[in-house]
Design a protein around this motif. Structure first.
Motif: not given
Length: 522
Positions: A394-398, A402-408, A458-466, A511-514
């Motif tokens: 079970t992974c919980r956000l730190l 993190s850098r969250i601009t739009s994503a949940e 550590i789980f990371r999700s990096e989003r590129y808004l193209l 753009n975002e890093r979770l």
């Protein structure tokens, strides 16, 4: 005079506190959801533009703009509302859903699919002097480029204009954000965004600039926009996280890693010192114990030899005076023999006690046993806390990392295997010491790169808004390969190589890093 003013302004700029710059990538990402709103007339089946403004997506099929932008279409059934996207694609018509002239807001539903990415709304009050950017389609720019009304049906990128917040105040009976990010006719209805590309207001009007006074502009505040949307059954994407740049996060991450390394070194030194002290105590105890055991064994052997000598001497004296013709001669012979036998037995026991006394090597054995007695080792290593094998997590956000601009960012649950399989169906690639998987969806213009560090969990999700064109290139690169079956022989390294082409097309920074911390699921 002008030169003096320029020097004075430069001096003020030098002395003023530094203000975080807007990230161009975030502004570009927000601009993908900004559209031109065109009021269209019809003359003998020939359509022509009457006026235009700006709007932005709050859902994939709903656009927010100003009420005064669509006022003409409200009063004339022959006029229609056209929506022209910025990133290419055919324009579509829009239908009015709601209008509130008091707060100058309108909601328009698209009649066709433009797949617009909704803009997130800032969930916290914008600070005074914060940097903001106006995004829209000012007419003066169109005129400067030699464009007329007929050209506004073309898909063109919106214009961005930076400025600063001067304050929030009620104006014209509704809350507004006062700012200096320039707007002109055509900007009406466009978003005013912060440095992370999140909407802080809807640009509406500007202050009169008669006599060369400084120019100020007004945007409808989110305090008006959010209730307006909810009153029309629209739940906007609201992001209340602090707006921080990736550079700030990277600096904080480096400091955190350095701090962890220093703490690890201190822990290692402390464990080494504790181990050394423990070893010294064990060595001293072993030396004293072995020395005492040796002395006890030697003393026992000496006492046994003395006893054997005494018994043997007694038996010998009785043997010398032995009278074979005495009435009890047989009984006396038996006693003498028993005494000699017992004396011999004592000699043997004394010899064994002397020979089996602890040697110096017993000290090392006792020290080793004492060091292992608490379940530790001489190096003080602790058991690993990683996830090298199979595990349900079970992974919980730190948020602080993190850098969250739009994503949940809800909690994530998944099952990880040592071969890099997630939930027994999604294979992760392994390259350069990193487990990762690239996702290029067809449903939105965003590429996600998910990675997992099983050692640190550590789980990371990096989003590129193209942009739409960049997204098409990423989809084309992704279509060139098929991900190997989860758990297949060599699947991880093979996928790690295949993903390289898509990764090479992505911008340097996401753009975002979770960032999530994972723990075993309960």
């Amino acid at each position: 005079m002008g030169r003096i003013f320029s020097i004075f302004a430069a001096l003020l700029a030098f002395l003023a506190p530094a203000v975080a710059q807007a990230d161009p990538a975030d502004i570009d990402a927000a601009a993908r959801g900004v559209v031109r709103v065109v009021i269209i007339g019809n003359d003998d089946d020939e359509i022509f533009p009457v006026s235009h403004g700006t709007g932005f997506a709050v859902t994939q099929d709903l656009i927010v703009t100003n009420a005064h932008v669509v006022r003409d279409a409200m009063g004339d059934p022959d006029l229609r509302i056209g929506i022209v996207p910025s990133g290419g694609g055919d324009a579509v018509y829009g239908q009015l859903v709601a209008v509130n002239s008091r707060i100058d807001l309108a909601l328009v539903r698209l009649t066709g699919s433009l797949r617009l990415p909704p803009l997130a709304l800032a969930g916290r009050a914008i600070a005074k002097d914060a940097r903001v950017v106006s995004v829209g389609y000012p007419m003066n720019v169109d005129r400067a480029q030699g464009l007329d009304l007929s050209d506004i049906f073309q898909s063109m990128s919106p214009v961005t204009s930076p400025g600063f917040v001067s304050g929030e105040r009620p104006s014209r009976s509704f809350d507004t954000v006062l700012h200096t990010a320039p707007i002109a006719r055509g900007n009406s209805g466009g978003p005013l965004v912060d440095s992370c590309g999140r909407v802080v207001g809807v640009n509406s009007f500007g202050a009169d600039n008669e006599g060369g006074d400084a120019e100020f502009f007004f945007a409808v505040s989110n305090r008006e926009l959010v209730p307006f949307l909810r009153a029309n059954d629209v739940e906007p994407k609201i992001n209340g996280n602090e707006c921080r740049s990736l550079a700030e996060l990277d600096d904080a991450e480096r400091e955190r890693l350095e701090r962890e390394q220093m703490e690890a070194l201190r822990d290692l030194a402390q464990r080494a010192e504790e181990t050394r002290a423990k070893r010294e105590r064990a060595l001293l105890e072993a030396q004293l114990g072995v020395s005492q055991d040796r002395e006890d064994r030697m003393a026992l052997a000496f006492v046994l030899l003395l006893a054997a000598f005494a018994i043997g001497l007694w038996a010998w004296s009785r043997h010398e005076r032995f009278d074979a013709e005495a009435e009890d001669a047989e009984l006396r012979r038996r006693k003498i023999n028993i005494a000699f036998g017992f004396a011999g037995f004592l000699v043997v026991v004394a010899l064994l006690s002397f020979l089996t006394r602890p040697g110096l090597d017993e000290i090392d054995r006792r020290v080793a046993g004492a060091m292992q007695g608490d379940g530790g080792t001489e190096t003080g290593n602790s058991p690993t806390t990683g996830t090298q094998g199979d595990a349900k997590l079970t992974c919980r956000l730190l948020p602080e990392r993190s850098r969250i601009t739009s994503a949940e960012a809800p909690d994530i649950e998944f099952e990880w295997t040592a071969e890099g399989c997630v939930n027994e169906r999604t294979q992760y690639g392994y390259a350069s010491g990193i487990w990762s998987r690239v996702f290029v969806p067809n449903s939105e213009d965003a590429v996600s790169v998910n990675s997992f560090d099983p050692d640190r969990r550590i789980f990371r999700s990096e989003r590129y808004l193209l942009s739409r064109s960049a997204m098409n290139e990423a989809r084309s690169a992704r279509s060139e390969y098929s991900a190997p079956t989860c758990g297949a022989d060599g699947a991880a390294s093979k996928l790690g190589d295949l993903q390289g082409e898509v990764l090479s097309q992505l911008p340097k920074d996401p753009n975002e890093r979770l960032v999530y911390q994972c723990e075993p699921a309960t």
